[in-house]
Design a protein around this motif. Structure first.
Motif, PDB file in Angstrom:
ATOM      1  N   VAL A   1       6.208  -1.610  -1.352  1.00  0.00           N
ATOM      2  CA  VAL A   1       5.713  -0.713  -0.309  1.00  0.00           C
ATOM      3  C   VAL A   1       6.850  -0.214   0.574  1.00  0.00           C
ATOM      4  CG1 VAL A   1       4.130  -0.476   1.629  1.00  0.00           C
ATOM      5  CG2 VAL A   1       3.488  -1.871  -0.341  1.00  0.00           C
ATOM      6  N   GLU A   2       7.778  -1.114   0.946  1.00  0.00           N
ATOM      7  CA  GLU A   2       8.896  -0.694   1.786  1.00  0.00           C
ATOM      8  C   GLU A   2       9.701   0.414   1.106  1.00  0.00           C
ATOM      9  OE1 GLU A   2       7.973  -3.750   1.009  1.00  0.00           O
ATOM     10  OE2 GLU A   2       8.766  -5.262   2.400  1.00  0.00           O
TER      11      GLU A   2
ATOM     12  N   LYS B   1       9.675  -8.426   8.798  1.00  0.00           N
ATOM     13  CA  LYS B   1       8.238  -8.545   8.559  1.00  0.00           C
ATOM     14  C   LYS B   1       7.829  -9.974   8.214  1.00  0.00           C
ATOM     15  CE  LYS B   1       4.295  -6.190   7.746  1.00  0.00           C
ATOM     16  NZ  LYS B   1       3.370  -7.323   7.632  1.00  0.00           N
TER      17      LYS B   1
ATOM     18  N   VAL C   1       1.069  -9.221  11.162  1.00  0.00           N
ATOM     19  CA  VAL C   1      -0.263  -8.612  11.155  1.00  0.00           C
ATOM     20  C   VAL C   1      -0.194  -7.083  11.162  1.00  0.00           C
ATOM     21  CG1 VAL C   1      -1.309 -10.600  12.288  1.00  0.00           C
ATOM     22  CG2 VAL C   1      -0.423  -8.735  13.683  1.00  0.00           C
ATOM     23  N   ILE C   2       0.991  -6.532  11.371  1.00  0.00           N
ATOM     24  CA  ILE C   2       1.137  -5.084  11.311  1.00  0.00           C
ATOM     25  C   ILE C   2       1.167  -4.644   9.857  1.00  0.00           C
ATOM     26  CG2 ILE C   2       2.688  -3.150  11.817  1.00  0.00           C
ATOM     27  CD1 ILE C   2       3.619  -4.622  14.282  1.00  0.00           C
ATOM     28  N   SER C   3       0.469  -3.572   9.539  1.00  0.00           N
ATOM     29  CA  SER C   3       0.477  -3.037   8.184  1.00  0.00           C
ATOM     30  C   SER C   3       1.903  -2.699   7.757  1.00  0.00           C
ATOM     31  CB  SER C   3      -0.400  -1.785   8.109  1.00  0.00           C
ATOM     32  OG  SER C   3      -0.184  -1.084   6.908  1.00  0.00           O
ATOM     33  N   ILE C   4       2.245  -3.054   6.529  1.00  0.00           N
ATOM     34  CA  ILE C   4       3.590  -2.786   6.031  1.00  0.00           C
ATOM     35  C   ILE C   4       3.856  -1.281   5.954  1.00  0.00           C
ATOM     36  CG2 ILE C   4       2.818  -2.898   3.638  1.00  0.00           C
ATOM     37  CD1 ILE C   4       6.281  -3.836   5.068  1.00  0.00           C
ATOM     38  N   VAL C   5       2.803  -0.492   5.748  1.00  0.00           N
ATOM     39  CA  VAL C   5       2.977   0.967   5.740  1.00  0.00           C
ATOM     40  C   VAL C   5       3.365   1.456   7.130  1.00  0.00           C
ATOM     41  CG1 VAL C   5       1.843   3.171   5.347  1.00  0.00           C
ATOM     42  CG2 VAL C   5       1.378   1.242   3.818  1.00  0.00           C
ATOM     43  N   GLU C   6       2.654   0.967   8.139  1.00  0.00           N
ATOM     44  CA  GLU C   6       2.981   1.353   9.513  1.00  0.00           C
ATOM     45  C   GLU C   6       4.371   0.866   9.890  1.00  0.00           C
ATOM     46  OE1 GLU C   6      -0.151  -0.343  11.774  1.00  0.00           O
ATOM     47  OE2 GLU C   6      -1.661   1.134  11.158  1.00  0.00           O
TER      48      GLU C   6
END
Length: 291
Positions: free
Chosen positions: A226-227, A163, A111-116
């Motif tokens: 994104v990573e 993730k 649930v954590i944003s992949i950007v964060e």
């Protein structure tokens, strides 16, 4: 029962059909159309070049480097994403004290944003970050997790695995609920230990779920973006540049939409091939186990 007119079932699928045509099929056809044009000189007046974009793509060393990186990503990310969540799901499927909290902790990365998540891991991987500090305390030389071409890609793969663990764990937990308890009891009666019980009962029943996880994680690994964008932007020395990031650069930095579309269709073909082989292999193995 009252007679239903022939067109009524079709009326129900029209909304979904409109969405698919508008947001999938039309862009898909337009992207294929773009592969025959070059935008390198003028993005407003593209030049028709036929299959020149495909020839240019297959002659590009940078393309093969990006393809190789994507394949390495696939090879090293998918197996852990298939088997580690399976082990975790089997462990936390037990009725133990505090297991609900443990399930929640495992699922938090999902649930954590992949950007964060990428920013947080980039901080962990920093030359003066926590990981290198611990290594220094042990007397070892700090590592350039994101600056060393030999390990940067694998450092990003770790983030993808971290993730995805909770997401695939939930798929396995749902499948575990369908395994009959009688089979476990029979296995224990026959003298099977905990490991044999899961090898002979759990894994055969979870084969369809494993096939699903394998296909989903393979597709995700091939289209990772994104990573890479957040943590390395394809560097160092293109060592982490994957196919999707390569397409992004050509489309939105070089503004060569035709060439980027060409690379996108090649990626689509490769992903389809991997998915079909994966499904056929796992389906054959699953059917063999059932027989």
């Amino acid at each position: 029962m009252k007679y239903i007119k022939w067109w009524v079932p079709y009326a129900f699928i029209i909304p979904a059909g409109v969405v698919l045509i508008t947001f999938f099929f039309l862009p898909f056809i337009h992207s294929f159309y773009l592969t025959f044009f070059s935008y390198s000189n003028d993005i407003y007046n593209p030049e028709y070049v036929g299959i020149a974009n495909y020839h240019k793509l297959f002659m590009s060393p940078e393309f093969y480097q990006a393809l190789l990186n994507s394949i390495i990503y696939l090879i090293f990310a998918v197996p852990p994403l298939v088997f580690i969540p399976l082990v975790i799901a089997i462990i936390i499927n037990q009725h133990l004290r505090g297991i609900t909290l443990f399930r929640a902790l495992i699922y938090i990365p999902v649930v954590i944003s992949i950007v964060e998540a990428g920013i947080a891991w980039k901080w962990l991987y920093a030359s003066s970050g926590p990981l290198n500090y611990l290594i220094s305390c042990l007397g070892a030389k700090p590592l350039g997790y994101l600056t060393d071409p030999n390990i940067a890609l694998f450092a990003v793969i770790v983030v993808t695995i971290w993730k995805g663990l909770g997401y695939y764990m939930v798929i396995y937990l749902a499948s575990l609920s369908s395994v009959p308890q009688e089979l476990y009891d029979a296995a224990l009666t026959d003298g099977a230990g905990n490991l044999q019980k899961h090898l002979n009962v759990t894994i055969p029943h979870l084969a369809p779920a494993m096939a699903l996880v394998s296909v989903i994680s393979s597709i995700s690994a091939m289209k990772v973006f994104v990573e890479i964008y957040v943590m390395t932007q394809g560097g160092p020395v293109n060592s982490t540049k994957t196919m999707v990031y390569y397409i992004y650069q050509k489309a939105f930095e070089s503004l060569d939409f035709g060439y980027a579309s060409c690379a996108g269709f090649v990626l689509l073909a490769i992903t389809l091939i991997f998915s079909i082989i994966n499904m056929k292999f796992l389906e054959k193995r699953y059917m063999g186990n059932m027989a």
